[in-house]
Design an enzyme around this catalytic site. Structure first.
Site, PDB file in Angstrom:
ATOM      1  N   ASP A  31       7.641  87.337  30.672  1.00 51.23           N
ATOM      2  CA  ASP A  31       8.474  87.904  30.113  1.00 51.23           C
ATOM      3  C   ASP A  31       8.555  87.319  28.523  1.00 51.23           C
ATOM      4  OD1 ASP A  31      10.794  90.267  30.648  1.00 51.23           O
ATOM      5  OD2 ASP A  31      10.979  89.205  28.739  1.00 51.23           O
ATOM      6  N   ILE A  32       8.587  88.152  27.380  1.00 53.82           N
ATOM      7  CA  ILE A  32       8.749  87.506  25.962  1.00 53.82           C
ATOM      8  C   ILE A  32      10.212  87.011  25.825  1.00 53.82           C
ATOM      9  CG2 ILE A  32       9.190  89.759  24.985  1.00 53.82           C
ATOM     10  CD1 ILE A  32       7.010  89.254  22.744  1.00 53.82           C
ATOM     11  N   ASN A  88      14.168  98.009  37.251  1.00 53.41           N
ATOM     12  CA  ASN A  88      15.167  98.681  36.587  1.00 53.41           C
ATOM     13  C   ASN A  88      14.579 100.091  36.344  1.00 53.41           C
ATOM     14  OD1 ASN A  88      17.288  96.754  36.004  1.00 53.41           O
ATOM     15  ND2 ASN A  88      15.873  95.906  34.615  1.00 53.41           N
ATOM     16  N   HIS A 101       7.719  98.013  35.865  1.00 48.93           N
ATOM     17  CA  HIS A 101       7.262  96.451  35.921  1.00 48.93           C
ATOM     18  C   HIS A 101       8.629  95.757  36.967  1.00 48.93           C
ATOM     19  CE1 HIS A 101       9.986  97.492  32.674  1.00 48.93           C
ATOM     20  NE2 HIS A 101      10.679  96.412  32.913  1.00 48.93           N
ATOM     21  N   HIS A 103      10.627  92.500  37.781  1.00 49.68           N
ATOM     22  CA  HIS A 103      10.867  91.127  37.285  1.00 49.68           C
ATOM     23  C   HIS A 103      11.096  90.319  38.395  1.00 49.68           C
ATOM     24  CE1 HIS A 103      12.616  92.773  33.216  1.00 49.68           C
ATOM     25  NE2 HIS A 103      12.766  93.708  34.161  1.00 49.68           N
TER      26      HIS A 103
HETATM   27  P1  AMP Z   1      13.463  96.353  31.442  1.00 44.84           P
HETATM   28  O1  AMP Z   1      14.795  96.150  30.884  1.00 44.84           O
HETATM   29  O2  AMP Z   1      13.597  96.405  33.020  1.00 44.84           O
HETATM   30  O3  AMP Z   1      12.783  97.525  30.873  1.00 44.84           O
HETATM   31  O4  AMP Z   1      12.614  95.230  31.028  1.00 44.84           O
HETATM   32  C1  AMP Z   1      11.585  95.266  30.191  1.00 44.84           C
HETATM   33  C2  AMP Z   1      11.426  93.606  29.855  1.00 44.84           C
HETATM   34  O5  AMP Z   1       9.995  93.518  29.131  1.00 44.84           O
HETATM   35  C3  AMP Z   1      12.430  92.825  29.085  1.00 44.84           C
HETATM   36  O6  AMP Z   1      12.630  91.981  29.843  1.00 44.84           O
HETATM   37  C4  AMP Z   1      11.270  92.483  28.102  1.00 44.84           C
HETATM   38  O7  AMP Z   1      11.648  91.257  27.361  1.00 44.84           O
HETATM   39  C5  AMP Z   1      10.049  92.534  28.509  1.00 44.84           C
HETATM   40  N1  AMP Z   1       8.953  92.692  27.196  1.00 44.84           N
HETATM   41  C6  AMP Z   1       8.895  93.639  26.322  1.00 44.84           C
HETATM   42  N2  AMP Z   1       7.845  93.392  25.752  1.00 44.84           N
HETATM   43  C7  AMP Z   1       7.178  92.676  26.021  1.00 44.84           C
HETATM   44  C8  AMP Z   1       5.980  92.018  25.622  1.00 44.84           C
HETATM   45  N3  AMP Z   1       5.079  92.561  24.785  1.00 44.84           N
HETATM   46  N4  AMP Z   1       5.476  90.795  26.397  1.00 44.84           N
HETATM   47  C9  AMP Z   1       6.413  90.402  27.546  1.00 44.84           C
HETATM   48  N5  AMP Z   1       7.407  90.990  28.039  1.00 44.84           N
HETATM   49  C10 AMP Z   1       7.734  91.991  27.311  1.00 44.84           C
END
Ligand code: AMP
Ligand code: ZN
Length: 118
Positions: A31-32, A88, A101, A103
Site C-alpha cells: 500500500d502506498i 471495504n 482489494h 488489505h
Molecule cells: P480502500 O479505502 O479500501 O479503497 O483503500 C484503498 C487503498 O489503496 C488505500 O489504502 C490507499 O493507500 C491505496 N492506494 C491507492 N493508490 C495506490 C497505489 N497507486 N499504490 C498502492 N496503493 C494505493
C-alpha cells in the site's frame, strides 16, 4: 483491464508499484500509504468494482487470494504475531479505489476491529 483504474494499471505494469507477488490470477503490492508496518493489497487481476460483484463463480480466485495472503504473512514475519485481512465495500466502509482489494495488515497491535463510538 478497465481504463482509468489505477489497480488495473499496476497489474498491467503500466504504473509503478512495489509488487511482491503476481501470478495468472492475483497480484499483491505494498500500500502506498501504509497504516501498519506491514500493509499489502492483494487483488484479483480481473477487474471487479468491489466484493459485491463477486460470488460462487469466483471461488478459485478468492481461494488464491487467501493462499497468497497467508504466504505473504509468513514471508513478512507476521504469521505468528497475527494479522488482519479486510476489504471495504462502498461508502460507509470508506472504499476509495473501485477495483476490489484485500488489505493485509500487521506488524503491530491493530486495535479494535471497528471504531466502537460513532
Ligand atoms: P480502500 O479505502 O479500501 O479503497 O483503500 C484503498 C487503498 O489503496 C488505500 O489504502 C490507499 O493507500 C491505496 N492506494 C491507492 N493508490 C495506490 C497505489 N497507486 N499504490 C498502492 N496503493 C494505493
Ligand atoms: Zn481495475
Amino acid at each position: 483491464m478497465t481504463t482509468n483504474c489505477v489497480f488495473c494499471k499496476i497489474i498491467a505494469g503500466e504504473m509503478p508499484s512495489d509488487i511482491l507477488y503476481q501470478d495468472e490470477l492475483v497480484t499483491a503490492f505494498r500500500d502506498i500509504n501504509p497504516r501498519a508496518p506491514v500493509h499489502i493489497l492483494v487483488v484479483p487481476n480481473r477487474h471487479y468494482d468491489s466484493l459485491a460483484d463477486m460470488g460462487d463463480e469466483d471461488g478459485v480466485v478468492l481461494g488464491r487470494i487467501v493462499a497468497v495472503t497467508n504466504k505473504l504473512a509468513r514471508d513478512e514475519g507476521i504469521a505468528e504475531s497475527g494479522y488482519r485481512f479486510l476489504t471495504n465495500v462502498g461508502r460507509h466502509a470508506g472504499q476509495v479505489v473501485f477495483h476490489v482489494h484485500f488489505h493485509l495488515l500487521g506488524g503491530r497491535p491493530l486495535g479494535p476491529m471497528v471504531m466502537t463510538r460513532w
